[in-house]
Motif scaffolding. Structure first.
Motif, mmCIF file in Angstrom:
data_model
loop_
_atom_site.group_PDB
_atom_site.id
_atom_site.type_symbol
_atom_site.label_atom_id
_atom_site.label_comp_id
_atom_site.label_asym_id
_atom_site.label_seq_id
_atom_site.Cartn_x
_atom_site.Cartn_y
_atom_site.Cartn_z
ATOM 1 N N GLN A 128 -74.774 116.604 44.292
ATOM 2 C CA GLN A 128 -74.038 115.935 43.221
ATOM 3 C C GLN A 128 -73.217 114.772 43.752
ATOM 4 O O GLN A 128 -73.201 113.679 43.169
ATOM 5 C CB GLN A 128 -73.123 116.947 42.514
ATOM 6 N N GLN A 134 -74.489 126.863 46.542
ATOM 7 C CA GLN A 134 -73.515 126.071 45.797
ATOM 8 C C GLN A 134 -73.073 124.849 46.601
ATOM 9 O O GLN A 134 -72.935 123.754 46.041
ATOM 10 C CB GLN A 134 -72.299 126.918 45.437
ATOM 11 N N GLY A 181 -59.741 123.208 45.264
ATOM 12 C CA GLY A 181 -61.086 123.012 44.748
ATOM 13 C C GLY A 181 -61.916 122.149 45.683
ATOM 14 O O GLY A 181 -61.564 121.901 46.837
ATOM 15 N N ASN A 199 -63.532 120.812 50.827
ATOM 16 C CA ASN A 199 -63.006 122.004 50.161
ATOM 17 C C ASN A 199 -61.540 122.166 50.522
ATOM 18 O O ASN A 199 -61.167 122.180 51.695
ATOM 19 C CB ASN A 199 -63.773 123.263 50.576
ATOM 20 N N ASP A 212 -73.280 121.070 45.411
ATOM 21 C CA ASP A 212 -72.130 120.158 45.463
ATOM 22 C C ASP A 212 -72.480 118.892 46.241
ATOM 23 O O ASP A 212 -72.158 117.769 45.820
ATOM 24 C CB ASP A 212 -70.930 120.841 46.140
ATOM 25 N N VAL A 267 -64.760 117.848 41.970
ATOM 26 C CA VAL A 267 -66.102 118.363 41.692
ATOM 27 C C VAL A 267 -66.054 119.682 40.935
ATOM 28 O O VAL A 267 -66.683 119.849 39.884
ATOM 29 C CB VAL A 267 -66.902 118.519 43.005
ATOM 30 N N ARG A 268 -65.297 120.637 41.449
ATOM 31 C CA ARG A 268 -65.214 121.951 40.784
ATOM 32 C C ARG A 268 -64.047 122.731 41.371
ATOM 33 O O ARG A 268 -63.509 122.396 42.436
ATOM 34 C CB ARG A 268 -66.516 122.744 40.965
ATOM 35 N N THR A 269 -63.673 123.783 40.680
ATOM 36 C CA THR A 269 -62.646 124.691 41.199
ATOM 37 C C THR A 269 -63.255 125.585 42.278
ATOM 38 O O THR A 269 -64.473 125.787 42.339
ATOM 39 C CB THR A 269 -62.084 125.583 40.083
ATOM 40 N N GLU A 270 -62.394 126.100 43.124
ATOM 41 C CA GLU A 270 -62.850 127.037 44.147
ATOM 42 C C GLU A 270 -63.146 128.386 43.508
ATOM 43 O O GLU A 270 -62.467 128.809 42.566
ATOM 44 C CB GLU A 270 -61.772 127.192 45.216
ATOM 45 N N LYS A 271 -64.171 129.067 43.997
ATOM 46 C CA LYS A 271 -64.508 130.384 43.461
ATOM 47 C C LYS A 271 -65.015 131.287 44.581
ATOM 48 O O LYS A 271 -65.441 130.805 45.630
ATOM 49 C CB LYS A 271 -65.564 130.270 42.360
#
Length: 314
Positions: free
Chosen positions: A307, A300, A227, A245, A304, A285-289
């Motif tokens: 943020q 995105q 992520g 990342n 990120d 922060v978030r999952t990878e997509k």
């Protein structure tokens, strides 16, 4: 602080020239988390009170790796050089790095106490409540007390609990694998970190406006969840915030590639290929997509970055 490598059977102990008896904490101490710190601080305190040298005995490689009790122990939370740095910060005088091999693993508890601890002039030994030693873990903390009597005082440190859970290396590993950096940092009493060398990647980050430092690890670390993370990178002793990342880059890559770590450092524009870098993981922060287009990915990454910038400004 002095580091001394040992191998069983111990030879040349007279050459160590230890001018005082030892108060020694024993354990692998992967992570040097808050529970480990309690054990080590107790050894330091006992040494000061008795006018002794404080010491830590750790093992390399991880005993469970050598004994085939889990391939996951090949990956570490804290490589040896980081552990020794943390030991020094806790006030330790000496670190004994015992080579853990099958010969050492096969000795009886009695021989460990007689040949190793008494051979090192240990007068006080500090261990955790779940300490085991000797062939097949035949000895425990209470057995160590019995075997050490009357010339070695053994202190057993009780477990440390956080939110009704026992602080342990396993809990730290599980937290990292979930991306729960808040818990991992709480247990470690510091941010989780990795070190490595900046290497050439595919160069795509620069073409989309977000140049990245691709990291080749120095050691087989426990990897956090795939992520995006808020990180602080340390280069030449200076901190640089950024986003990292950790993943497969699914927007560009097909299946079957190995995960990589690449960090975009804010307001940074310097050639650092080949330089050492230390990364502190601050938050998930978030999952990878996978994005439908490069433009969506760029947007995105911008979100990120905004943020994380806001997080560091607070």
């Amino acid at each position: 602080m002095k580091m001394i490598s040992l191998q069983y059977p111990l030879d040349g102990l007279s050459e160590l020239q230890l001018d005082k008896p030892l108060s020694i904490a024993i354990g692998h101490f992967d992570g040097v988390h808050r529970g480990h710190q309690n054990v080590i601080r107790r050894a330091v305190e006992e040494a000061k009170a008795a006018g002794q040298l404080s010491a830590v005995m750790t093992f390399d490689p991880h005993p469970k790796e050598v004994l085939g009790q889990g391939d996951q122990y090949y990956r570490c939370l804290t490589p040896l050089n980081v552990k020794t740095k943390l030991f020094a910060e806790l006030g330790v005088d000496l670190v004994f790095v015992m080579s853990f091999d099958l010969s050492f693993a096969s000795i009886t508890p009695e021989r460990f106490v007689d040949e190793v601890l008494r051979g090192l002039r240990a007068k006080q030994v500090v261990v955790g409540f779940d300490f085991t030693f000797g062939s097949k873990g035949a000895g425990n903390a209470e057995e160590l007390k019995r075997l050490g009597s009357p010339d070695i005082d053994v202190h057993i440190v009780e477990p440390l609990y956080e939110n009704e859970g026992k602080v342990s290396s396993t809990w730290v590993r599980e937290s990292l694998e979930k991306g729960d950096l808040e818990t991992a940092s709480l247990l470690l009493d510091r941010a989780y970190e990795i070190t490595g060398t900046v290497v050439h990647g595919d160069g795509r980050g620069r073409t989309i406006g977000f140049p990245t430092a691709n990291i080749d690890f120095d050691y087989p670390y426990v990897s956090p969840r795939l992520g995006v993370y808020a990180v602080v990178a340390w280069l030449d002793g200076r901190p640089y915030p950024g986003v990292l990342n950790h993943g497969m880059k699914p927007t560009f890559n097909k299946e079957g590639v190995q995960p990589v770590m690449e960090a975009h450092l804010f307001d940074f524009n310097r050639d650092i290929y080949g330089e050492k870098i230390r990364i502190e993981f601050r938050s998930f922060v978030r999952t990878e997509k996978k994005f439908s287009s490069v433009d969506e990915l760029i947007k995105q990454i911008g979100r990120d970055s905004d943020q994380v910038r806001e997080q560091f400004s607070n």
